[in-house]
Design an enzyme around this catalytic site. Structure first.
Site, PDB file in Angstrom:
ATOM      1  N   HIS A 112      -7.294  -5.854  -0.663  1.00 25.21           N
ATOM      2  CA  HIS A 112      -6.101  -5.066  -0.358  1.00 25.21           C
ATOM      3  C   HIS A 112      -5.463  -5.605   0.921  1.00 25.21           C
ATOM      4  O   HIS A 112      -5.944  -5.340   2.022  1.00 25.21           O
ATOM      5  CB  HIS A 112      -6.538  -3.608  -0.179  1.00 25.21           C
ATOM      6  N   LYS A 157       4.623   2.309  -2.052  1.00 26.76           N
ATOM      7  CA  LYS A 157       5.095   3.523  -2.724  1.00 26.76           C
ATOM      8  C   LYS A 157       6.488   3.876  -2.205  1.00 26.76           C
ATOM      9  O   LYS A 157       7.391   4.213  -2.970  1.00 26.76           O
ATOM     10  CB  LYS A 157       4.129   4.689  -2.468  1.00 26.76           C
ATOM     11  N   TRP A 166      -9.504   0.155  -6.105  1.00 26.12           N
ATOM     12  CA  TRP A 166      -9.020   1.485  -5.708  1.00 26.12           C
ATOM     13  C   TRP A 166      -7.567   1.684  -6.130  1.00 26.12           C
ATOM     14  O   TRP A 166      -7.158   2.785  -6.490  1.00 26.12           O
ATOM     15  CB  TRP A 166      -9.180   1.618  -4.199  1.00 26.12           C
ATOM     16  N   SER A 211       0.832  -1.199   0.000  1.00 27.56           N
ATOM     17  CA  SER A 211       0.000   0.000   0.000  1.00 27.56           C
ATOM     18  C   SER A 211       0.872   1.256   0.000  1.00 27.56           C
ATOM     19  O   SER A 211       1.780   1.370  -0.816  1.00 27.56           O
ATOM     20  CB  SER A 211      -0.956  -0.059   1.202  1.00 27.56           C
TER      21      SER A 211
END
Length: 404
Positions: free
Chosen positions: A385, A248, A335, A244
């Site tokens: 997720h 990044k 998403w 998540s």
């Protein structure tokens, strides 16, 4: 204010028409045809753009860096693991930040490859091991975990063991090094604690427009952890991993620090592996509004303005070449735009080919639970997720094949 996920675009027919920035043409229009031209020209200018306009620059060097072995034990996980707990201290301008690395290494390997990744609620949450202290740092409140007043408690021990397949790693000859990300920079919209204030000049209370947001700060913390890990005689190499928002950070750490032998992005989405110009699921405007501290302030000019971005996330992934890269999605995690994550990996593969490495040739999304594993790897798994044992099984299979 934040945005509801429900009003996002999840319809492929409503993805705007866009032209993806070409990896193999420099900003000044020159073609890139060799590894040397990529390294000396194109890679450098793409890295600089992401540094100044997306994640933000680290504003200087530390005055002092140190680490201390706090605890070591050879009998963890019923005697199959060596546990180490190491405190990293960063000093600048007479201020300091200390964060802790929890390390488990397989005793059957004198030197082992290690997955390095941040956790969300404290090192004590990834294991039931009673010897791992509860973090004293700020943590996000979580009713399900009984976290109130931003403090972790004994109740949170082991609540995230399902995300870290530690015994499977040990059985497969891998180690784990994990850090609670809030000890490096608490994940809240202020810049008055964590690593940012170390670098402030007099009267400064937040980073300048093109200076680091939290993602860049977390990536910096991973690199400083690497300063210790590369000198640990029991570690052969380090694969940086993140899920998540921390995916990044792992991608940016891998792009900026070539010492990481491989990089894994798990459901990293917008500002991670997913193409921004698709405007599918979470968008640049949504992420900059909901989490204004994550990116540099300079990135906000692309809010609802992705078409003018001279880069996209496939170029971030390409910065990791020729080192092994794994991008993973989840079928229910719309998403994070699984197709956008996949296409990034596909388009980044052209740079891997310059190095003679195998990437993802097809632009057709693979079937669910059917991994495509080359130097650039991808899977989309069943589910939501999260990080699952299935994900870790794929990462270990891939790492055994493609890690140097």
């Amino acid at each position: 204010m934040g945005f509801a996920q429900g009003d996002a675009n999840y319809d492929e027919t409503k993805v705007p028409k866009f032209t993806l920035p070409d990896l193999m043409t420099s900003f000044s229009g020159n073609p890139i045809t060799t590894e040397k031209e990529w390294e000396e020209n194109r890679r450098y200018e793409i890295l600089q753009f992401f540094e100044k306009q997306v994640y933000g620059k680290v504003p200087g060097r530390l005055d002092e860096y140190s680490y201390k072995l706090i605890e070591e034990n050879n009998k963890a996980y019923n005697g199959k693991a060596r546990r180490k707990q190491v405190a990293i201290t960063l000093k600048k301008n007479k201020k300091s930040v200390t964060y802790n690395i929890l390390i488990y290494l397989p005793k059957k390997n004198p030197t082992a490859p290690v997955f390095l990744g941040y956790n969300f609620y404290g090192n004590h949450t990834v294991t039931n091991d009673p010897e791992v202290p509860i973090t004293k740092a700020w943590v996000a409140n979580n009713e399900a975990f009984g976290i109130t007043n931003h403090k972790a408690s004994e109740r949170t021990r082991g609540v995230r063991t399902h995300r870290w397949a530690i015994e499977k790693m040990l059985d497969n000859g891998f180690g784990l090094a994990t850090i609670y990300y809030g000890e490096v920079d608490p994940d809240k919209n202020d810049f008055n604690d964590g690593v940012h204030p170390l670098f402030y000049r007099e009267e400064q209370s937040q980073p300048k427009t093109n200076e680091w947001g939290s993602i860049s700060a977390w990536a910096f913390g991973l690199s400083k952890a690497m300063d210790y890990l590369e000198n640990d005689a029991n570690i052969s190499n380090v694969i940086v991993f993140g899920h998540s928002r921390l995916g990044k950070a792992a991608l940016w750490a891998g792009a900026t620090d070539k010492r990481f032998a491989g990089v894994i992005s798990n459901n990293s989405g917008c500002g991670g592996a997913a193409l921004s110009k698709r405007k599918f699921g979470e968008t640049v405007e949504r992420i900059n509004t909901s989490f204004p501290h994550w990116f540099a302030d300079s990135f906000k000019k692309y809010n609802n303005n992705e078409r003018t971005l001279p880069v996209d996330q496939h170029q971030l992934l390409a910065l990791i070449a020729p080192r092994p890269l794994y991008v993973a999605s989840a079928a229910e995690d719309t998403w994070a735009d699984p197709r956008g994550e996949f296409l990034s990996a596909h388009y980044a593969s052209s740079v891997y080919k310059l190095y003679g490495k195998s990437g993802i040739d097809t632009a057709e999304l693979p079937a669910v639970d059917q991994p495509v594993q080359h130097t650039v790897a991808y899977h989309i798994r069943t589910g939501k997720h999260d990080v699952t044992d299935y994900d870790w099984e794929q990462y270990m299979t891939w790492a055994k094949t493609f890690l140097p």
